[in-house]
Scaffold this motif. Structure first.
Motif, mmCIF file in Angstrom:
data_model
loop_
_atom_site.group_PDB
_atom_site.id
_atom_site.type_symbol
_atom_site.label_atom_id
_atom_site.label_comp_id
_atom_site.label_asym_id
_atom_site.label_seq_id
_atom_site.Cartn_x
_atom_site.Cartn_y
_atom_site.Cartn_z
ATOM 1 N N LEU A 236 0.826 -1.216 0.000
ATOM 2 C CA LEU A 236 0.000 0.000 0.000
ATOM 3 C C LEU A 236 0.857 1.261 0.000
ATOM 4 C CD1 LEU A 236 -2.804 -1.081 2.484
ATOM 5 C CD2 LEU A 236 -3.094 -0.535 0.056
ATOM 6 N N GLY A 237 2.164 1.094 -0.215
ATOM 7 C CA GLY A 237 3.052 2.252 -0.243
ATOM 8 C C GLY A 237 3.292 2.837 1.126
ATOM 9 N N LEU A 238 3.329 1.979 2.148
ATOM 10 C CA LEU A 238 3.476 2.423 3.528
ATOM 11 C C LEU A 238 4.776 1.912 4.139
ATOM 12 C CD1 LEU A 238 -0.120 1.634 4.864
ATOM 13 C CD2 LEU A 238 0.713 3.822 3.941
ATOM 14 N N PHE A 239 5.277 2.668 5.132
ATOM 15 C CA PHE A 239 6.411 2.279 5.957
ATOM 16 C C PHE A 239 5.963 2.172 7.416
ATOM 17 C CE2 PHE A 239 9.040 4.785 2.858
ATOM 18 C CZ PHE A 239 9.991 3.826 2.555
ATOM 19 N N SER A 240 6.667 1.367 8.207
ATOM 20 C CA SER A 240 6.660 1.601 9.645
ATOM 21 C C SER A 240 7.648 2.735 9.912
ATOM 22 C CB SER A 240 7.094 0.353 10.409
ATOM 23 O OG SER A 240 8.464 0.073 10.157
ATOM 24 N N ALA A 241 7.516 3.365 11.065
ATOM 25 C CA ALA A 241 8.449 4.441 11.415
ATOM 26 C C ALA A 241 9.874 3.913 11.488
ATOM 27 C CB ALA A 241 8.041 5.069 12.749
ATOM 28 N N GLU A 242 10.018 2.660 11.952
ATOM 29 C CA GLU A 242 11.357 2.078 12.109
ATOM 30 C C GLU A 242 12.030 1.848 10.757
ATOM 31 O OE1 GLU A 242 9.018 1.270 15.747
ATOM 32 O OE2 GLU A 242 8.628 0.995 13.597
ATOM 33 N N ARG A 243 11.305 1.245 9.816
ATOM 34 C CA ARG A 243 11.914 0.995 8.505
ATOM 35 C C ARG A 243 12.233 2.315 7.801
ATOM 36 N NH1 ARG A 243 12.489 -3.442 4.824
ATOM 37 N NH2 ARG A 243 13.137 -2.569 2.829
ATOM 38 N N GLN A 244 11.353 3.287 7.912
ATOM 39 C CA GLN A 244 11.617 4.575 7.273
ATOM 40 C C GLN A 244 12.876 5.217 7.861
ATOM 41 O OE1 GLN A 244 8.258 7.188 7.073
ATOM 42 N NE2 GLN A 244 9.329 8.677 5.807
ATOM 43 N N ALA A 245 13.073 5.078 9.164
ATOM 44 C CA ALA A 245 14.275 5.630 9.788
ATOM 45 C C ALA A 245 15.531 4.943 9.259
ATOM 46 C CB ALA A 245 14.187 5.487 11.301
ATOM 47 N N ILE A 246 15.458 3.625 9.067
ATOM 48 C CA ILE A 246 16.610 2.893 8.539
ATOM 49 C C ILE A 246 16.894 3.309 7.094
ATOM 50 C CG2 ILE A 246 17.497 0.597 7.945
ATOM 51 C CD1 ILE A 246 15.763 -0.476 10.295
ATOM 52 N N VAL A 247 15.834 3.469 6.298
ATOM 53 C CA VAL A 247 16.015 3.928 4.912
ATOM 54 C C VAL A 247 16.606 5.330 4.900
ATOM 55 C CG1 VAL A 247 14.836 4.533 2.764
ATOM 56 C CG2 VAL A 247 14.184 2.461 3.990
ATOM 57 N N PHE A 248 16.139 6.187 5.801
ATOM 58 C CA PHE A 248 16.712 7.534 5.886
ATOM 59 C C PHE A 248 18.211 7.452 6.157
ATOM 60 C CE2 PHE A 248 18.464 10.663 8.783
ATOM 61 C CZ PHE A 248 18.385 11.810 8.002
#
Length: 267
Positions: A236-248
Motif C-alpha cells: 500500500l506504499g506504507l512504511f513503519s516508522a522504524e523501517r523509514q528511519a533505517i532507509v533515511f
C-alpha cells in the motif's frame, strides 16, 4: 470553499493526459487484497502525500521565477520547468491513489503557499540557491531513497505503477538539483559558506530528530532492513516508522552526506 481535487475536462484533459503519460487504471485496485486497518492508514498517508506534492509544485513553480530573476543560463530553465510538470503529475498520481482507496483527495487548506517575508525580500540568486539546496537536492535525494525502497518491494500492481512512475521522475530531479547547487555556489563569496551550511543543518534537522531516536532505541540486530520486511505495508506504499528511519540513515550515509561533503556544505 471546497478544496476537493477535481478535473475541468474538455481541452484541459488533452494537456493533462500528455503530462501524465501511460495511464494507470486506478479502477483495477483490489481492496480485498489488503487489511482494512492498513487501508484506512493508507488513505491518510496518501492524502498527506497529495498535500506535500502540491506544496512541492508551488515551490518548484516559485523556483522557476527565482532562476529567471537570478539571470541563470537559459538552459537551466527547461530543467526548472520540468520540475514543476513532474510535481503536478505526482500530485495527480497521489490523488488517484486516494480515490482508489475510497477517499476524496483534497488540496491543502488554504491552497495558497505562504513564504516568510525575509525569504521573499532576499535577492533572487540567494532564493534560488536556498530552494535548490533544501528542496531540489536534499529533499529530492531523500524522496528517491524512500520511494525506491517502496517500489522495489511493492507487489500491488496499481500502487507499484504509481511508485515506479514517481521514482523515475524524482531521480532526474536530484541530478538537476545537485548540478545547480554546485554551479550556483561558485558565484558566492567563500565567506558565505557558513550560511549555506546552516541552511543544510536546518533542512536536515527535522529528518535527523525523527530518525535518530528511533534508531538509537533499536537493538543492533533490528537496525537493518531485513528485520522489517513489512510486505503488507509495502503493497500500500506504507512504511513503519522504524523501517523509514533505517532507509533515511542508509540514504543519508550513502547518497546525501557524501554529496554535501564534496560541496563543503556538511562536515
Amino acid at each position: 470553499m471546497s478544496h476537493t481535487i477535481k478535473e475541468a475536462g474538455g481541452v484541459f484533459t488533452l494537456f493533462h493526459r500528455e503530462l501524465m503519460g501511460e495511464p494507470i487504471d486506478f479502477s483495477s485496485f483490489d481492496h480485498t487484497r489488503h487489511d482494512e486497518a492498513l487501508l484506512a492508514q493508507a488513505r491518510a498517508v496518501w492524502q498527506n502525500r497529495v498535500e506535500t506534492e502540491f506544496r512541492s509544485t508551488q515551490i518548484m513553480n516559485r523556483f522557476v521565477a527565482e532562476v529567471l530573476g537570478a539571470g541563470d543560463p537559459i538552459d537551466v530553465y527547461a530543467g526548472a520547468l520540468d520540475l514543476v510538470a513532474d510535481e503536478v503529475k505526482h500530485t495527480a498520481l497521489c490523488a488517484g491513489v486516494v480515490r482508489a482507496l475510497g477517499g476524496v483527495p483534497r488540496f491543502p487548506d488554504p491552497p495558497r503557499l505562504t513564504d516568510p517575508p525575509r525569504f521573499l525580500e532576499a535577492p533572487m540568486v540567494e532564493r534560488a540557491l536556498t530552494t535548490a539546496i533544501s528542496m531540489v537536492a536534499i529533499n529530492e535525494t531523500l524522496s528517491v531513497g524512500y520511494v525506491t525502497d517502496l517500489a522495489e518491494r511493492c507487489s500491488d500492481p496499481v500502487i507499484k505503477a504509481v511508485l515506479d512512475a514517481t521514482c523515475g521522475d524524482e531521480e532526474g530531479h536530484q541530478d538537476f538539483g545537485w548540478s545547480y547547487v554546485e554551479q550556483s555556489l561558485s558565484r558566492f563569496e567563500p565567506s558565505t559558506l557558513k550560511d549555506w551550511r546552516h541552511l543544510v543543518a536546518t533542512t536536515l534537522q527535522p529528518h535527523l530528530s525523527t530518525a535518530r531516536p528511533l534508531l538509537e532505541a533499536l537493538p543492533p540486530e533490528k537496525r537493518v532492513l531485513d528485520a522489517w520486511p513489512e510486505q503488507a505495508h509495502a503493497d500500500l506504499g506504507l512504511f513503519s516508522a522504524e523501517r523509514q528511519a533505517i532507509v533515511f540513515q542508509r540514504t543519508f550515509d550513502e547518497q546525501l552526506a557524501p554529496r554535501l561533503r564534496r560541496l563543503e556544505l556538511f562536515t
